[in-house]
Design a protein around this motif. Structure first.
Motif, PDB file in Angstrom:
ATOM      1  N   GLN A  15       0.795  -1.231   0.000  1.00 45.02           N
ATOM      2  CA  GLN A  15       0.000   0.000   0.000  1.00 45.02           C
ATOM      3  C   GLN A  15       0.825   1.278   0.000  1.00 45.02           C
ATOM      4  O   GLN A  15       0.281   2.365  -0.150  1.00 45.02           O
ATOM      5  CB  GLN A  15      -0.951   0.006   1.214  1.00 45.02           C
ATOM      6  N   PHE A  16       2.129   1.176   0.146  1.00 40.64           N
ATOM      7  CA  PHE A  16       2.975   2.368   0.243  1.00 40.64           C
ATOM      8  C   PHE A  16       2.827   3.264  -0.986  1.00 40.64           C
ATOM      9  O   PHE A  16       2.672   4.476  -0.851  1.00 40.64           O
ATOM     10  CB  PHE A  16       4.437   1.947   0.427  1.00 40.64           C
ATOM     11  N   VAL A  17       2.873   2.700  -2.177  1.00 38.11           N
ATOM     12  CA  VAL A  17       2.801   3.512  -3.398  1.00 38.11           C
ATOM     13  C   VAL A  17       1.447   4.199  -3.552  1.00 38.11           C
ATOM     14  O   VAL A  17       1.349   5.231  -4.212  1.00 38.11           O
ATOM     15  CB  VAL A  17       3.114   2.682  -4.672  1.00 38.11           C
ATOM     16  N   HIS A  18       0.418   3.653  -2.928  1.00 33.26           N
ATOM     17  CA  HIS A  18      -0.912   4.260  -3.031  1.00 33.26           C
ATOM     18  C   HIS A  18      -1.068   5.482  -2.135  1.00 33.26           C
ATOM     19  O   HIS A  18      -2.048   6.212  -2.245  1.00 33.26           O
ATOM     20  CB  HIS A  18      -1.996   3.224  -2.711  1.00 33.26           C
ATOM     21  N   LYS A  19      -0.106   5.715  -1.264  1.00 29.37           N
ATOM     22  CA  LYS A  19      -0.106   6.891  -0.386  1.00 29.37           C
ATOM     23  C   LYS A  19       0.753   8.016  -0.954  1.00 29.37           C
ATOM     24  O   LYS A  19       0.998   9.010  -0.289  1.00 29.37           O
ATOM     25  CB  LYS A  19       0.416   6.511   1.013  1.00 29.37           C
ATOM     26  N   PHE A  20       1.191   7.858  -2.183  1.00 35.30           N
ATOM     27  CA  PHE A  20       2.128   8.784  -2.802  1.00 35.30           C
ATOM     28  C   PHE A  20       1.639  10.231  -2.800  1.00 35.30           C
ATOM     29  O   PHE A  20       2.357  11.142  -2.398  1.00 35.30           O
ATOM     30  CB  PHE A  20       2.421   8.309  -4.227  1.00 35.30           C
ATOM     31  N   GLU A  21       0.424  10.464  -3.247  1.00 36.20           N
ATOM     32  CA  GLU A  21      -0.103  11.837  -3.291  1.00 36.20           C
ATOM     33  C   GLU A  21      -0.219  12.429  -1.884  1.00 36.20           C
ATOM     34  O   GLU A  21       0.021  13.617  -1.686  1.00 36.20           O
ATOM     35  CB  GLU A  21      -1.452  11.877  -4.014  1.00 36.20           C
ATOM     36  N   TYR A  22      -0.557  11.587  -0.937  1.00 37.94           N
ATOM     37  CA  TYR A  22      -0.623  12.022   0.450  1.00 37.94           C
ATOM     38  C   TYR A  22       0.750  12.489   0.932  1.00 37.94           C
ATOM     39  O   TYR A  22       0.868  13.512   1.612  1.00 37.94           O
ATOM     40  CB  TYR A  22      -1.158  10.882   1.320  1.00 37.94           C
ATOM     41  N   PHE A  23       1.807  11.762   0.562  1.00 34.63           N
ATOM     42  CA  PHE A  23       3.166  12.155   0.946  1.00 34.63           C
ATOM     43  C   PHE A  23       3.548  13.482   0.299  1.00 34.63           C
ATOM     44  O   PHE A  23       4.216  14.314   0.909  1.00 34.63           O
ATOM     45  CB  PHE A  23       4.185  11.080   0.565  1.00 34.63           C
ATOM     46  N   LYS A  24       3.135  13.690  -0.945  1.00 39.30           N
ATOM     47  CA  LYS A  24       3.420  14.977  -1.612  1.00 39.30           C
ATOM     48  C   LYS A  24       2.710  16.118  -0.901  1.00 39.30           C
ATOM     49  O   LYS A  24       3.295  17.179  -0.685  1.00 39.30           O
ATOM     50  CB  LYS A  24       2.965  14.915  -3.077  1.00 39.30           C
ATOM     51  N   GLU A  25       1.446  15.910  -0.555  1.00 38.85           N
ATOM     52  CA  GLU A  25       0.677  16.952   0.136  1.00 38.85           C
ATOM     53  C   GLU A  25       1.313  17.331   1.473  1.00 38.85           C
ATOM     54  O   GLU A  25       1.275  18.490   1.871  1.00 38.85           O
ATOM     55  CB  GLU A  25      -0.758  16.476   0.382  1.00 38.85           C
TER      56      GLU A  25
END
Length: 192
Positions: free
Chosen positions: A79-89
């Motif tokens: 699931q790490f890659v699916h949190k990508f936009e969250y990490f950018k925000e």
């Protein structure tokens, strides 16, 4: 010898996670826009040159931070890659970075499977170490080279796990399994 191994591991980590760049250069700007380097200056060396984090360091930092927020079981395997936009925000990634895995076996287990998964992995490595330690006389009697080769593969696997998610690199896992099976067969055949 242990101190040398620790120092080499730290040097390996540093040279694969940090870079020295002139932040005003065209090359740095290209690397920044390709997502390979961050705009986070770690240390200013001189007027022109600074040490910057690369994308490997950013993913590990994001994984460690997000892992602390999602304990004890993590966010779920893969699931790490699916949190990508969250990490950018949250500012953990640059706007140019693309989504990818945490590039660390240990960070990946920490964020995706939590403390429970990380402890399970470490227990597995401990049990493998104990297996080798218990069977050392058998390895040496059969062929000392096999024992040395298997120990070297395990060591490389454990150290490379800091900078690479070795479970995603099937060849490491394949080499590890093949070596274990071959040595196990030799032990069994020598005991019969």
């Amino acid at each position: 010898m242990r101190l040398l191994i620790m120092m080499l591991t730290i040097i390996y980590f540093i040279i694969t996670h940090l870079g020295i760049y002139d932040s005003n250069s065209f090359n740095y700007k290209q690397l920044l826009e390709s997502g390979l380097v961050s705009d986070h200056e770690v240390y200013k060396i001189s007027e022109n040159f600074s040490i910057f984090e690369n994308n490997y360091m950013l993913t590990k930092r994001a994984g460690i931070i997000y892992g602390f927020e999602n304990q004890p079981f993590g966010i779920g395997s893969g699931q790490f890659v699916h949190k990508f936009e969250y990490f950018k925000e949250r500012g953990l990634y640059t706007k140019y970075m693309e989504a990818f895995e945490p590039h660390s076996l240990y960070t990946g287990f920490w964020v995706e499977n939590g403390i429970v998964g990380l402890m399970s992995l470490l227990i597995l490595f401990f049990l493998l170490w104990k297996f080798f330690e218990k069977n050392e006389p058998n390895f040496i009697n059969l062929n000392g080279h096999n024992y040395l080769a298997c120990g070297a593969i395990l060591f490389i696997y454990l150290v490379d796990g800091f900078v690479t998610d070795v479970f995603f690199l099937r060849y490491y896992f394949l080499i590890f399994v093949m070596t274990t099976v071959i040595i196990r067969k030799k032990i069994m055949s020598s005991n019969s």
